[in-house]
Design an enzyme around this catalytic site. Structure first.
Site, PDB file in Angstrom:
ATOM      1  N   HIS A  84       0.885  -1.182   0.000  1.00 51.32           N
ATOM      2  CA  HIS A  84       0.000   0.000   0.000  1.00 51.32           C
ATOM      3  C   HIS A  84       0.923   1.232   0.000  1.00 51.32           C
ATOM      4  CE1 HIS A  84      -3.377   2.539   0.648  1.00 51.32           C
ATOM      5  NE2 HIS A  84      -3.742   2.203   1.875  1.00 51.32           N
ATOM      6  N   HIS A 102      -2.328  -2.327  -9.988  1.00 49.27           N
ATOM      7  CA  HIS A 102      -3.337  -1.767  -9.093  1.00 49.27           C
ATOM      8  C   HIS A 102      -4.529  -2.701  -9.033  1.00 49.27           C
ATOM      9  CE1 HIS A 102      -5.943   1.136  -7.153  1.00 49.27           C
ATOM     10  NE2 HIS A 102      -4.830   1.750  -6.822  1.00 49.27           N
ATOM     11  N   ASP A 134       2.484   5.559  -7.040  1.00 50.89           N
ATOM     12  CA  ASP A 134       3.749   5.547  -6.301  1.00 50.89           C
ATOM     13  C   ASP A 134       4.989   5.581  -7.181  1.00 50.89           C
ATOM     14  OD1 ASP A 134       2.718   5.440  -3.651  1.00 50.89           O
ATOM     15  OD2 ASP A 134       2.049   3.410  -4.079  1.00 50.89           O
TER      16      ASP A 134
HETATM   17  N1  COA Z   1       5.284  -6.260 -10.512  1.00 48.12           N
HETATM   18  C1  COA Z   1       5.281  -7.457 -11.086  1.00 48.12           C
HETATM   19  N2  COA Z   1       4.166  -8.220 -11.226  1.00 48.12           N
HETATM   20  C2  COA Z   1       3.020  -7.712 -10.758  1.00 48.12           C
HETATM   21  C3  COA Z   1       2.946  -6.458 -10.150  1.00 48.12           C
HETATM   22  C4  COA Z   1       4.139  -5.728 -10.028  1.00 48.12           C
HETATM   23  N3  COA Z   1       4.144  -4.536  -9.455  1.00 48.12           N
HETATM   24  N4  COA Z   1       1.669  -6.214  -9.790  1.00 48.12           N
HETATM   25  C5  COA Z   1       0.967  -7.276 -10.155  1.00 48.12           C
HETATM   26  N5  COA Z   1       1.783  -8.184 -10.741  1.00 48.12           N
HETATM   27  C6  COA Z   1       1.390  -9.480 -11.290  1.00 48.12           C
HETATM   28  C7  COA Z   1       1.398 -10.527 -10.184  1.00 48.12           C
HETATM   29  O1  COA Z   1       2.625 -11.183 -10.077  1.00 48.12           O
HETATM   30  C8  COA Z   1       0.303 -11.435 -10.641  1.00 48.12           C
HETATM   31  O2  COA Z   1       0.801 -12.244 -11.671  1.00 48.12           O
HETATM   32  P1  COA Z   1       0.458 -13.805 -11.711  1.00 48.12           P
HETATM   33  O3  COA Z   1      -1.041 -13.866 -11.853  1.00 48.12           O
HETATM   34  O4  COA Z   1       1.227 -14.303 -12.890  1.00 48.12           O
HETATM   35  O5  COA Z   1       0.923 -14.349 -10.401  1.00 48.12           O
HETATM   36  C9  COA Z   1      -0.715 -10.505 -11.294  1.00 48.12           C
HETATM   37  O6  COA Z   1       0.041  -9.375 -11.716  1.00 48.12           O
HETATM   38  C10 COA Z   1      -1.830 -10.052 -10.348  1.00 48.12           C
HETATM   39  O7  COA Z   1      -1.232  -9.559  -9.149  1.00 48.12           O
HETATM   40  P2  COA Z   1      -1.949  -9.558  -7.738  1.00 48.12           P
HETATM   41  O8  COA Z   1      -0.920  -9.317  -6.684  1.00 48.12           O
HETATM   42  O9  COA Z   1      -2.830 -10.771  -7.563  1.00 48.12           O
HETATM   43  O10 COA Z   1      -2.901  -8.307  -7.896  1.00 48.12           O
HETATM   44  P3  COA Z   1      -3.545  -7.503  -6.715  1.00 48.12           P
HETATM   45  O11 COA Z   1      -4.735  -6.830  -7.247  1.00 48.12           O
HETATM   46  O12 COA Z   1      -3.692  -8.346  -5.497  1.00 48.12           O
HETATM   47  O13 COA Z   1      -2.376  -6.468  -6.387  1.00 48.12           O
HETATM   48  C11 COA Z   1      -1.057  -4.658  -5.984  1.00 48.12           C
HETATM   49  C12 COA Z   1      -2.412  -5.133  -6.505  1.00 48.12           C
HETATM   50  C13 COA Z   1      -1.057  -3.129  -5.979  1.00 48.12           C
HETATM   51  C14 COA Z   1      -0.864  -5.157  -4.549  1.00 48.12           C
HETATM   52  C15 COA Z   1       0.075  -5.196  -6.885  1.00 48.12           C
HETATM   53  O14 COA Z   1      -0.092  -4.719  -8.203  1.00 48.12           O
HETATM   54  C16 COA Z   1       1.457  -4.869  -6.355  1.00 48.12           C
HETATM   55  O15 COA Z   1       1.989  -5.600  -5.493  1.00 48.12           O
HETATM   56  N6  COA Z   1       2.082  -3.752  -6.850  1.00 48.12           N
HETATM   57  C17 COA Z   1       3.349  -3.322  -6.328  1.00 48.12           C
HETATM   58  C18 COA Z   1       3.156  -2.554  -5.026  1.00 48.12           C
HETATM   59  C19 COA Z   1       2.609  -1.167  -5.275  1.00 48.12           C
HETATM   60  O16 COA Z   1       3.096  -0.436  -6.129  1.00 48.12           O
HETATM   61  N7  COA Z   1       1.604  -0.824  -4.477  1.00 48.12           N
HETATM   62  C20 COA Z   1       0.992   0.489  -4.544  1.00 48.12           C
HETATM   63  C21 COA Z   1      -0.406   0.382  -5.043  1.00 48.12           C
HETATM   64  S1  COA Z   1      -1.076   1.997  -5.342  1.00 48.12           S
END
Ligand code: COA
Length: 374
Positions: free
Chosen positions: A221, A260, A311
């Site tokens: 987050h 996201h 971010d």
């Molecule tokens: N880098 C690499 N791969 C990513 C990614 C990232 N930043 N964000 C998502 N993915 C990939 C995941 O590995 C997953 O792939 P898979 O299905 O092959 O395993 C897929 O995309 C879905 O990811 P998931 O974590 O299930 O999506 P979510 O909706 O739960 O996650 C976030 C959303 C924001 C937690 C996620 O995109 C993330 O961890 N981003 C990085 C942290 C970040 O910048 N957070 C700030 C948000 S405003």
């Protein structure tokens, strides 16, 4: 009882709300119906705070009163500064913020009053005090005396002044103000949900904001902006960015600042923050961070089709202002407190306890062995 089909409450609508609208397919973000692109162009953070809490844009007179009240409430109690000085210097800024916000409730004259009027007064004090708290810790941990707030400055300019000891350039003050506008609310994100769950027990604003800060701290987050800058620090030179990110992706690393839960296109806040990071970098004569991030972005988009979020570029702008990397998430909080407070007010206005169920998957007839028989 219904079971959510996807983990993490993805796409589950848990409540109605009139505060914030996100169109994840078109990349639009509205506060109280107003597009953030218009708010960035025409408003100040103080005006956006008013909008979020009261539901409409202020008249000139309303805004003057609101700004004056925010400026008058910036000081911290001397005992709170003494408390900061008693903390170990290695305490992280987010730990200090979480502790400090909780402690501020002990000094708040409205602490025990849960009425809308009292919650609005507390929200105003907290929004005014949190920047002072964040800046005071920066000074204390460096062995310096905290700088008293300057009533002549906007919330954004005053924060930069208290943080660095120098009055910011107009571009830095404007950039920071826009960053605050862009982080002020974002529907039912994890920290806001934490705030609403807390408020729904009819707990108070300081408790809700303390819970929200705990949720914001995590790297999935609010902690992501700090991790983006750690990545930039590791890459160091734009020429090494492409190889670094290709290697990271090959190792299946998660690249912070991308992806996201709600946006399927680029986060509408990212373009503003990139532009500001570029302008500030030019003013400081150093655009390396943005160049690195642009390369990382190109490769991540090509290889993973994942788009930048809020971010990705904010840290590059803050770093140009001389702000320490571990202060980026507290900065997120000094803006988001506006949204958290709006959600607490909305929750209290039409409250019902938030208490979902889990689907139990554990054993149901475990034979009990007394301690001596195990
Ligand atoms: N880098 C690499 N791969 C990513 C990614 C990232 N930043 N964000 C998502 N993915 C990939 C995941 O590995 C997953 O792939 P898979 O299905 O092959 O395993 C897929 O995309 C879905 O990811 P998931 O974590 O299930 O999506 P979510 O909706 O739960 O996650 C976030 C959303 C924001 C937690 C996620 O995109 C993330 O961890 N981003 C990085 C942290 C970040 O910048 N957070 C700030 C948000 S405003």
């Amino acid at each position: 009882m219904t079971t959510p089909t996807k983990a993490g409450l993805e796409d589950v609508v848990v409540s109605t709300s009139e505060i914030c609208f996100i169109d994840g397919d078109r990349g639009r973000l509205l506060y109280r119906g107003f597009d953030i692109d218009d708010l960035v162009e025409h408003s100040s953070f103080e005006e956006v705070v008013y909008l979020l809490w009261h539901g409409s844009l202020p008249t000139r007179k309303d805004l003057e009163t609101h700004v004056k009240a925010l400026r008058a409430n910036r000081r911290l109690p001397a005992k709170l500064i003494a408390m900061l000085k008693a903390l170990p210097r290695k305490t992280t800024p987010m730990e200090v913020l979480r502790t400090g916000v909780s402690a501020l409730s002990a000094f708040d004259p409205d602490a025990a009053d849960g009425s809308r009027e009292a919650t609005l007064r507390k929200a105003l004090r907290l929004t005014a005090q949190m920047p002072t708290l964040v800046a005071a810790w920066e000074r204390v941990r460096r062995g310096k005396a905290p700088i008293a707030p300057d009533r002549r400055l906007t919330l954004a300019a005053n924060f930069l002044y208290m943080m660095t000891g120098r009055k910011p350039t107009p571009l830095a003050a404007k950039t920071f103000d826009i960053a605050l506008i862009l982080h002020a609310d974002h529907e039912f994100n994890a920290s806001t949900f934490a705030a609403r769950v807390t408020a729904a027990t009819l707990s108070d604003l300081h408790s809700a904001v303390t819970a929200a800060i705990g949720a914001l701290k995590g790297p999935l987050h609010g902690g992501a902006n700090e991790q983006v800058m750690r990545m930039v620090e590791k890459i160091r030179d734009p020429s090494g960015a492409e190889a670094w990110v290709r290697r990271a992706l090959a190792e299946k690393a998660r690249i912070m600042g991308f992806g996201h839960r709600v946006y399927h296109v680029e986060d509408p806040r990212a373009k503003h923050l990139r532009r500001l990071a570029v302008e500030l970098g030019r003013e400081r004569g150093n655009t390396a961070a943005v160049e690195i991030l642009d390369t990382v972005r190109r490769v991540v988009e090509e290889q993973k089709h994942i788009k930048p979020n809020v971010d990705l570029y904010s840290g590059a702008a803050y770093a140009s202002m001389g702000i320490a990397t571990d202060q980026f998430t507290p900065i997120f909080a000094i803006s988001r407190v506006a949204g958290w407070a709006a959600h607490v007010l909305e929750q209290h206005a039409n409250n019902r306890l938030i208490r979902p169920r889990s689907e139990y998957t554990g054993p149901t007839s475990a034979p009990y062995n007394p301690l001596d028989d195990r």
